[in-house]
Design a protein around this motif. Structure first.
Motif, mmCIF file in Angstrom:
data_model
loop_
_atom_site.group_PDB
_atom_site.id
_atom_site.type_symbol
_atom_site.label_atom_id
_atom_site.label_comp_id
_atom_site.label_asym_id
_atom_site.label_seq_id
_atom_site.Cartn_x
_atom_site.Cartn_y
_atom_site.Cartn_z
ATOM 1 N N SER A 117 1.434 -2.047 11.449
ATOM 2 C CA SER A 117 0.410 -1.127 11.961
ATOM 3 C C SER A 117 0.795 0.308 11.613
ATOM 4 N N THR A 118 0.073 0.890 10.677
ATOM 5 C CA THR A 118 0.316 2.287 10.315
ATOM 6 C C THR A 118 0.059 3.203 11.504
ATOM 7 N N ILE A 175 5.041 6.434 3.365
ATOM 8 C CA ILE A 175 4.791 7.250 4.552
ATOM 9 C C ILE A 175 3.858 8.403 4.200
ATOM 10 N N GLY A 176 4.145 9.063 3.079
ATOM 11 C CA GLY A 176 3.304 10.181 2.666
ATOM 12 C C GLY A 176 1.888 9.752 2.350
ATOM 13 N N TYR A 177 1.754 8.595 1.711
ATOM 14 C CA TYR A 177 0.421 8.082 1.381
ATOM 15 C C TYR A 177 -0.383 7.845 2.657
ATOM 16 N N ASP A 178 0.263 7.219 3.636
ATOM 17 C CA ASP A 178 -0.437 6.933 4.888
ATOM 18 C C ASP A 178 -0.778 8.222 5.634
ATOM 19 N N ASP A 179 0.145 9.179 5.609
ATOM 20 C CA ASP A 179 -0.074 10.434 6.317
ATOM 21 C C ASP A 179 -1.210 11.241 5.676
ATOM 22 N N ALA A 180 -1.377 11.106 4.370
ATOM 23 C CA ALA A 180 -2.447 11.827 3.669
ATOM 24 C C ALA A 180 -3.831 11.319 4.047
#
Length: 227
Positions: A117-118, A175-180
């Motif tokens: 779960s992101t 992590i960066g991809y999801d945060d974007a």
């Protein structure tokens, strides 16, 4: 004189079994509702009274299963470790014939909300910014994830420092991809699968590996449980 004992569930009733009378929900019901509150409102929203109102039970129901609010918060942290972290580590350790297949297994984890779960990951990160103890748990869990990824690259003969670097690139990029919050359609992401695998590993993936990963992603997007 002995101190009065705190009431608990009758010994002949399993801890997670539905109870009758004043206790109408299970421990898992409380945990699920607390998890929903954490995802929606952050840790400040995890309040016993509000969750009890949502479940339509009194506070006494809560104390059948948890000693305190802190006990519930600890259970949420443990749930996160036993789901997100455990799933990522397990996928990194899944046997594979090639490093590109192995990285594909990790992809299967992070794109499947049933495994990882992101939203929960970012809720824990937000919580950790204000709670040193949670930050310690987060750092320990991230170290476990990175070590699993490092070991994955090492199994396929990558030198020590390169294995560390590639593990970090793979992990922190995700992590960066999801945060974007790009919210790309799975089809758009699928077109880049082959190039992603090449970029993360330095190896050209096999066509069947790419096809299998794309099929997995399409099954997810269509709501079909992937194999």
């Amino acid at each position: 004189m002995n101190a009065p004992r705190k009431p608990g569930p009758p010994p002949d009733i399993p801890q997670n079994a539905p109870l009758v009378g004043n206790i109408k929900v299970t421990r898992q019901d409380w945990l699920d509702a607390a998890l929903e509150a954490l995802l929606a409102h952050g840790v400040e929203g995890v309040k016993i009274q509000l969750i009890g109102e949502k479940l339509q039970v009194s506070r006494s129901s809560f104390y059948w299963y948890f000693k305190s609010r802190q006990d519930l918060l600890d259970a949420l942290l443990d749930h996160w470790r036993q789901t997100n972290t455990a799933a990522l580590v397990a996928k990194a350790q899944t046997p594979a014939n090639t490093i590109t297949e192995a990285v594909g297994n990790v992809f299967r984890c992070v794109i499947n909300p049933a495994l990882f779960s992101t939203r929960l990951d970012f809720a824990i990160r937000d919580w950790a910014r204000r709670a040193p103890r949670v930050r310690e748990v987060l750092h320990a869990s991230e170290a476990e994830r990175l070590e699993a990824l490092r070991a994955m690259f090492a199994r396929f003969g990558y030198p020590d420092l390169e294995a560390v670097a590639r593990a970090r690139i793979l992990y922190y990029m995700q992590i960066g991809y999801d945060d974007a919050q790009l919210n790309e359609p799975m089809e758009a992401r699928s077109r880049l699968v082959s190039s992603y695998l090449l970029g993360f590993t330095g190896q050209e993936p096999l066509a069947e590996e790419v096809d299998a990963l794309i099929a997995y992603a399409r099954d997810l997007e269509s709501g079909k449980a992937p194999e």
